[in-house]
Each structure stands twice: as structure tokens, then as C-alpha cells.
Design an enzyme around this catalytic site. Sequence first.
Site, PDB file in Angstrom:
ATOM      1  N   SER A 108       0.799  -1.086  -0.022  1.00  0.00           N
ATOM      2  CA  SER A 108       0.058   0.069  -0.007  1.00  0.00           C
ATOM      3  C   SER A 108       0.773   1.337  -0.023  1.00  0.00           C
ATOM      4  O   SER A 108       1.665   1.408  -1.104  1.00  0.00           O
ATOM      5  CB  SER A 108      -1.019   0.036   1.227  1.00  0.00           C
ATOM      6  OG  SER A 108      -1.939   1.110   1.320  1.00  0.00           O
ATOM      7  N   ASP A 247      -2.641   6.395  -3.623  1.00  0.00           N
ATOM      8  CA  ASP A 247      -1.353   5.815  -2.913  1.00  0.00           C
ATOM      9  C   ASP A 247      -0.882   4.750  -3.748  1.00  0.00           C
ATOM     10  O   ASP A 247      -1.580   4.342  -4.857  1.00  0.00           O
ATOM     11  CB  ASP A 247      -1.755   5.359  -1.661  1.00  0.00           C
ATOM     12  CG  ASP A 247      -2.800   4.123  -1.444  1.00  0.00           C
ATOM     13  OD1 ASP A 247      -3.592   4.073  -2.364  1.00  0.00           O
ATOM     14  OD2 ASP A 247      -2.861   3.232  -0.476  1.00  0.00           O
ATOM     15  N   ASP A 249      -1.050   1.505  -3.750  1.00  0.00           N
ATOM     16  CA  ASP A 249      -1.896   0.602  -4.362  1.00  0.00           C
ATOM     17  C   ASP A 249      -3.525   0.913  -4.943  1.00  0.00           C
ATOM     18  O   ASP A 249      -4.201   0.002  -5.092  1.00  0.00           O
ATOM     19  CB  ASP A 249      -1.906  -0.580  -3.508  1.00  0.00           C
ATOM     20  CG  ASP A 249      -2.925  -0.358  -2.455  1.00  0.00           C
ATOM     21  OD1 ASP A 249      -2.858   0.576  -1.817  1.00  0.00           O
ATOM     22  OD2 ASP A 249      -3.408  -1.659  -2.111  1.00  0.00           O
ATOM     23  N   ASP A 251      -5.846   2.325  -3.176  1.00  0.00           N
ATOM     24  CA  ASP A 251      -7.114   2.329  -2.747  1.00  0.00           C
ATOM     25  C   ASP A 251      -7.356   3.495  -1.540  1.00  0.00           C
ATOM     26  O   ASP A 251      -8.435   3.545  -0.911  1.00  0.00           O
ATOM     27  CB  ASP A 251      -7.233   1.019  -1.790  1.00  0.00           C
ATOM     28  CG  ASP A 251      -6.155   0.823  -0.779  1.00  0.00           C
ATOM     29  OD1 ASP A 251      -5.442   1.558  -0.606  1.00  0.00           O
ATOM     30  OD2 ASP A 251      -6.327  -0.378  -0.253  1.00  0.00           O
TER      31      ASP A 251
END
Length: 451
Positions: A108, A247, A249, A251
Site C-alpha cells: 500500500s 497511494d 496500490d 485504494d
Amino acid sequence: MAKQYFGTDGIRGKVGEGAITPDFVMRLGYAAGRVLSSRAGNLAKGAHPAVLIGKDTRISGYMLEAALEAGLSAAGVDVLLTGPMPTPAVAYLTRALRAQAGIVISASHNPYDDNGIKFFSSLGAKLDDEIEHAIEAELDKPMQVMESAKLGKARRIDDAAGRYVEFCKSTFPNHLDLRGLKIVLDCAHGATYHVAPPVFHELGAEVIAIGNKPDGLNINEQVGSTHPQALQKAVVEHQADLGIAFDGDGDRVMMVDSLGNLLDGDQLLYIIALGLYAKGKLKGGVAGTLMTNLALEHALQKHQIPFARANVGDRYVLELLNQKNWKLGGENSGHILTLDKHTSGDAIIAALQVLHALADSGKTLTEMGASLRLYPQVLINVTTKQKLDLKHADIQAAVTLAEATLNGSGRVLLRASGTEPKIRVMVEGQDGPLVQKLAEDIAAVVKKSAQ
């Protein structure tokens, strides 16, 4: 029963240490394959269960992808590889391609030398605790390879990006477009770098992309939703209407207005909620977390919109939404769930819902952002050498005094960190200097009690 490896958002750590090694990840793939095969349901005769694997742009993703592929294949599971793809894209594609599960290789918003493994069910939702326990139990057993005729195969899904782009666009109304808007997108050198720009461009916007040149080492490095200064600067320099930061990834989302002002997850959640409420389409209320700014709760109350708080973490927000049969929730960090659009938090889709609300209102992001002024919030982390009872008499007395001083105009929250030996002291309210003083007073009492 506590889990040994799985946290609130999969398994995560430093590459080369603990669980984030090729050996462990191969065994994890095998264990997951065994568990998922036993729960695959009615497959056609001779068919193998299938698992979709996506990843962000970290250099370690290649290594971990290969390890997972080997473990799953050894368990007799077919593997579908998407290459770099946002976490919510994997959730969607798992459903669309009727896979038995989806796996995302990502840490993430963490630095490039961290990585992690997240799982999605066949419905595009995070795995139940029971399945995670079953995978951990399987990890304790010896790894055995299926006979050659029953090994899984792997293939690449070449049109994965195009499928996801079309899915995101489908969440924006057909009668609206983004023509006339100049938008700066900050892709954090992460998984959205090749999908976010086409989404907004094909909807009509003039798109300027930054943070869209990943090299395996620069993910989240001074860009993206955790470092919005790059986006704020770019929006002003390009005289753009607004900016959107993701961000690593994809989400989490933050947005910047034309003046360079940053809007966090609470403010974006409020804009979406008001847009739905104005059309009578807000199903139930809005879910936040213990860290959601009190100003959002007060603003929703003025419109008689129900509000409830979950523990910190989008997993708990999702659980609360499902319990109440609500559709909208999120965190100030930028995780926003719009369950009428997707099964998981999706930064691109959340940004599109904000733009939808702006289009319906005829207002700019600056005007809508001004409708919610966040209260000052002070967070102090107090390091402790041992577990501390937060019901300690001195601590409770300090909290009671602070709450009495705020007199309904703010709130106090103390919680132990789940990952570090720290107590997090949070005070927020309408009076900034007062909030700062109260937070420092409580932190001092916590520190003394921890000695």
C-alpha cells in the site's frame, strides 16, 4: 483465536524478513491453494480452481509473484496474472473472471522495501477470519506437490487494464462528462500509473499526470496521497481545476482544489454524502472510524444524516456498513467505500463520485470543500515499556477533566497501537490552542503512569 501471520490487511513486512521471503510466500501460496481448492464448489469435471494475482510496482513484486505462482501451481490451482494493477482492480477482476480468489502483492502506502500479500474472496471481498485461520493451519503442514497431470497452469490476462478502466468509467453517469476540466493526477509511481490517466481522459478531462514513472524503487517516494505536497504544487503551477492523489496500490485518495488546498478523506466523504443526500440516494447513513473528525459528524447531524464509528481500518468500516446495510463510509486517510459501486475501497471510483457530486451541484471543489471546516486534531504518541491500563485512575481523571473543559465542543480518544508499544492520545475540538494544551496534559499523565 489470534492469527500468527495475518493482520487487519493481509500479511505485510520488510522484504527478506519474517513472512516476506520467497520460501514463506511459496508455502503461503500452496496453503492458500489447498484451502481454496477444498472450498471451490461445483467446478466442471477436470477443471482447476483459479486464483488471480495482481501487484503494485515494487521491485520485489516480481520475486513474490513467482513464489506465489509456484505454490499455487503445486497445489493444483491455475494462476491468472494481471501484472501491475490497483488493489480494487484485483477485487473487481476476481469477480469478473469468476476466479476462486484474488491476491494482491502490495504494501500500500509503505516504502518500496516493504511488501505484503492481501487476499480477496471470489466475491471481491476480504477473506473471512475463518478462512485466514484455515490457511495458517495449512501452513503448519508439510508442503507436497500434486502429481504432474494435476499441477496448475499460469497465464497472463492481457486485457486486465482495459477491463478495469471500463469498469471505473461505468460508475460515472452516462449523461455527464469531464470536458472543460483540467485535472492533475498523482499516481504515486504505483499501480494506478497506467489506468488512472485513461479513465479521466476518456471521460473528457484534460489530464496532467505526475508520479507515473515507476522504476520499482520510487513507489510513494515524496508523491501520492501520503505526500500531497507534490500534487499541491503541480495544481497551482498548471492552473488546474483540481488534483487527485492516489497511494501506491490505489485504494486511498486525497484531492486538491484549484488554490492548492488539500481535502482529506473526511471532506471527500462529506461531499459524496451531500451529493447523494440531495438526490435522495443516500442509502442509510455514513460510517467513519474512531479517528474521523468530529466536524464531519456535526455537519452530517445538521442534515439529519445518521453517522456511526468503527475501529480504525477499512476492514472494520466495511463490517459496520454491512451490519447496518449502509453503502457509504471511509477514513480520513482516504479509504472511501461506495458499496453501491464496488465491493472494496477504490480511489479512482471514489474520486469519480466526488466529481459526480460537483457536477450535480454546479460548484467547484473549492466551494464544496469550504462547506466542511475540520476541527483542529492533535495526536501525540506516548511510548510505553509495558502494557498500560488505560483505565488507570490518574489517566481517567485527566480524560474526564479534558472532556469537561471541552464541554461538548470536542472529544478525547486514547487507544493502544496495534503494532507498536505506544499509546495514542488524540484530542480534537473547535479551539485549536485549547486542544493542543489538553492533549499535552493527558500525554504527560499517560507518560508518568507508564513509568
